[in-house]
Write a protein that holds these residues in place. Structure first.
Motif, PDB file in Angstrom:
ATOM      1  N   PHE A 252       0.808  -1.224   0.000  1.00  0.00           N
ATOM      2  CA  PHE A 252       0.000   0.000   0.000  1.00  0.00           C
ATOM      3  C   PHE A 252       0.840   1.273   0.000  1.00  0.00           C
ATOM      4  CE2 PHE A 252      -2.503  -3.343   2.023  1.00  0.00           C
ATOM      5  CZ  PHE A 252      -3.668  -3.287   1.282  1.00  0.00           C
ATOM      6  N   ALA A 253       2.100   1.174   0.339  1.00  0.00           N
ATOM      7  CA  ALA A 253       2.968   2.359   0.383  1.00  0.00           C
ATOM      8  C   ALA A 253       4.218   2.083  -0.450  1.00  0.00           C
ATOM      9  CB  ALA A 253       3.356   2.686   1.827  1.00  0.00           C
ATOM     10  N   GLU A 254       4.487   2.975  -1.380  1.00  0.00           N
ATOM     11  CA  GLU A 254       5.609   2.785  -2.292  1.00  0.00           C
ATOM     12  C   GLU A 254       6.939   2.917  -1.550  1.00  0.00           C
ATOM     13  OE1 GLU A 254       7.107   4.522  -6.616  1.00  0.00           O
ATOM     14  OE2 GLU A 254       5.499   5.500  -5.504  1.00  0.00           O
ATOM     15  N   SER A 255       7.837   2.038  -1.855  1.00  0.00           N
ATOM     16  CA  SER A 255       9.154   2.057  -1.218  1.00  0.00           C
ATOM     17  C   SER A 255      10.189   2.606  -2.202  1.00  0.00           C
ATOM     18  CB  SER A 255       9.556   0.648  -0.796  1.00  0.00           C
ATOM     19  OG  SER A 255      10.814   0.659  -0.167  1.00  0.00           O
ATOM     20  N   SER A 256      11.135   3.384  -1.687  1.00  0.00           N
ATOM     21  CA  SER A 256      12.151   3.980  -2.544  1.00  0.00           C
ATOM     22  C   SER A 256      13.195   2.948  -2.946  1.00  0.00           C
ATOM     23  CB  SER A 256      12.836   5.130  -1.806  1.00  0.00           C
ATOM     24  OG  SER A 256      13.966   5.566  -2.530  1.00  0.00           O
ATOM     25  N   ALA A 257      13.635   3.065  -4.203  1.00  0.00           N
ATOM     26  CA  ALA A 257      14.683   2.171  -4.696  1.00  0.00           C
ATOM     27  C   ALA A 257      16.069   2.800  -4.572  1.00  0.00           C
ATOM     28  CB  ALA A 257      14.416   1.812  -6.162  1.00  0.00           C
ATOM     29  N   PHE A 258      16.141   4.082  -4.151  1.00  0.00           N
ATOM     30  CA  PHE A 258      17.426   4.796  -4.145  1.00  0.00           C
ATOM     31  C   PHE A 258      17.689   5.477  -2.793  1.00  0.00           C
ATOM     32  CE2 PHE A 258      15.050   5.418  -8.158  1.00  0.00           C
ATOM     33  CZ  PHE A 258      15.736   4.500  -8.958  1.00  0.00           C
TER      34      PHE A 258
END
Length: 446
Positions: free
Chosen positions: A160-166
């Protein structure tokens, strides 16, 4: 009729015979057989209780202190925390375990694989508290790669919550970007027709997203602002061109780019797999910003064994073990309920919920009382799970009376206070035992 009876004198009663038990055993013989058990009971139960009561009135050096040790129980912060946690245990652990046992027992009656389910739920009872504690110490590990609880929780969160890839990306040398809080923004404004390069470094090659492609230099477009954001790093000393995409450098796919004018976001774009992006003429005269959401650390789950959650987490481990015990006892009681009563209620128009609430549960009341009382006595003595699961940093927050007794008696060498705690625990157990005995006697009379 004898002459004594005729004269009105009552006959002399016959001498009473020696009473025997139902099995025909004389009381003397029964007492001899019981004697070894009574001696062991006195040596292992009665004497230690008496000695603990006496020892609770003395201090560490053996001097008589009266009720000072008992006064200490209600003034020491550690013991008061332990008492508060014991109350939480007594209120929630037996209630939840019994409720789950009741639900499992009722529902498994209606499925063909109910026996297999009961076996699986009851299986934790075969595991020692030590083994269960070690298992749940691993289950509650903070690292989602190791701890099952956080692996599930992080999976739900990331759905439900986008996670950062950087999370580690940052500007390198001679970068056009400067830090602005957790974000990075261009030093100069951009205009229609410009090409913009937003190089970053800091992401390990094996941590780059799988959909990242070779970075491509932006192509000028007279009516738009185009640019590229990428990993501006090539392995090897003196290899690659600083500030320009090289053959082995990858773009930052999905990177958010915001055009900011007078503190307001006028347009936003996302970088493609090759790191390129494009903005319309709305962004003319704006600064380009890479928002902080691009660089936030990945969600790492809950601190299950931290100060605020350690007691509920350990209670969860206890319920995992004892819900099966409750289920088996309740299922046995459920098997003894006359089916005619349940069918009669259904024939009278009662719904399944009404049958459960108004017929099944009242008839199971004696069994539910046995389960709850047994678990209440059990949780008052809980020690193993708390000692093993709670880490040293949170053990004070998870403290219970049995653990505090161990600490005072063995770690801190205060036998008087430890004895006072043990007597206090006994006094807490007595009302529960008294209630259980009264209930059993009522059942016998019926």
């Amino acid at each position: 009729m004898t002459s004594a009876t005729a004269a009105g004198v009552p006959p002399t009663p016959a001498a009473p015979k020696s009473r025997k038990s139902v099995t025909g055993t004389r009381k003397t013989v029964a007492a001899l057989f019981l004697l070894p058990a009574l001696v062991l009971l006195g040596a292992l139960v009665v004497y230690p209780i008496g000695y603990s009561v006496v020892r609770s009135f003395y201090d560490q050096s053996g001097s008589f202190t009266g009720f000072d040790n008992y006064e200490f129980l209600f003034t020491d912060d550690g013991i008061r925390t332990a008492l508060k946690n014991n109350i939480i245990w007594v209120v929630f652990a037996p209630t939840v375990a019994t409720a789950l046992g009741l639900i499992f027992a009722v529902l498994t009656e209606r499925v063909s694989w109910g026996t297999a389910f009961k076996l699986v739920v009851f299986m934790p009872m075969a595991i020692s508290m030590l083994a269960a504690g070690i298992i749940f110490r691993l289950v509650y590990d903070q690292d989602p790669e190791k701890g099952v609880a956080n692996a599930v929780w992080v999976g739900i969160h990331d759905t439900f919550a986008e996670s950062s890839a950087f999370p580690k990306a940052h500007p390198g040398r001679e970068s056009p970007l400067v830090a602005q809080g957790g974000a990075f923004i261009t030093k100069a404004t951009v205009h229609t027709g410009d090409t913009v390069t937003l190089p970053l470094v800091g992401v390990a090659p094996d941590q780059m997203p799988g959909d990242a492609k070779r970075a491509v230099a932006p192509q000028a477009d007279p009516g738009r602002i185009t640019g590229t954001t990428w990993q501006d790093f090539t392995r090897g000393k003196g290899v690659g061109t600083l500030g320009a995409p090289d053959a082995t450098e990858l773009g930052y796919p999905g990177m958010k780019i915001e055009a900011v004018k007078d503190g307001k976001v006028v347009e936003m774009a996302r970088a493609g797999d090759d790191g390129t992006f494009s903005l319309s003429e709305k962004a003319d005269g704006a600064q380009l910003r890479l928002p902080a959401s691009n660089f936030k650390e990945p969600y790492n789950g809950l601190d299950w064994l931290g100060p605020s959650l350690v007691t509920p987490s350990i209670i969860g481990a206890y319920i995992w073990m004892w819900a099966g015990f409750a289920m088996v006892l309740i299922a046995a009681g459920l098997a003894g309920i006359p089916r005619e009563l349940l069918e009669a209620a259904r024939v009278d128009g009662a719904s399944e919920w009404q049958v459960f609430r108004r017929v099944t549960v009242p008839l199971l009341a004696p069994v539910l009382a046995v389960v709850i009382v047994t678990l209440m006595i059990n949780v008052l003595k809980i020690f193993d799970l708390v000692f093993i699961i709670a880490p040293g940093s949170a053990q004070d927050d998870a403290n219970v009376l049995a653990l505090e007794l161990y600490r005072k008696g063995f770690s801190e060498d205060q036998p008087g206070i430890a004895s006072a705690i043990s007597v206090f625990l006994l006094l807490l157990v007595i009302p529960v035992m008294w209630f259980n005995i009264r209930r059993l006697r009522r059942e016998v009379r019926r």
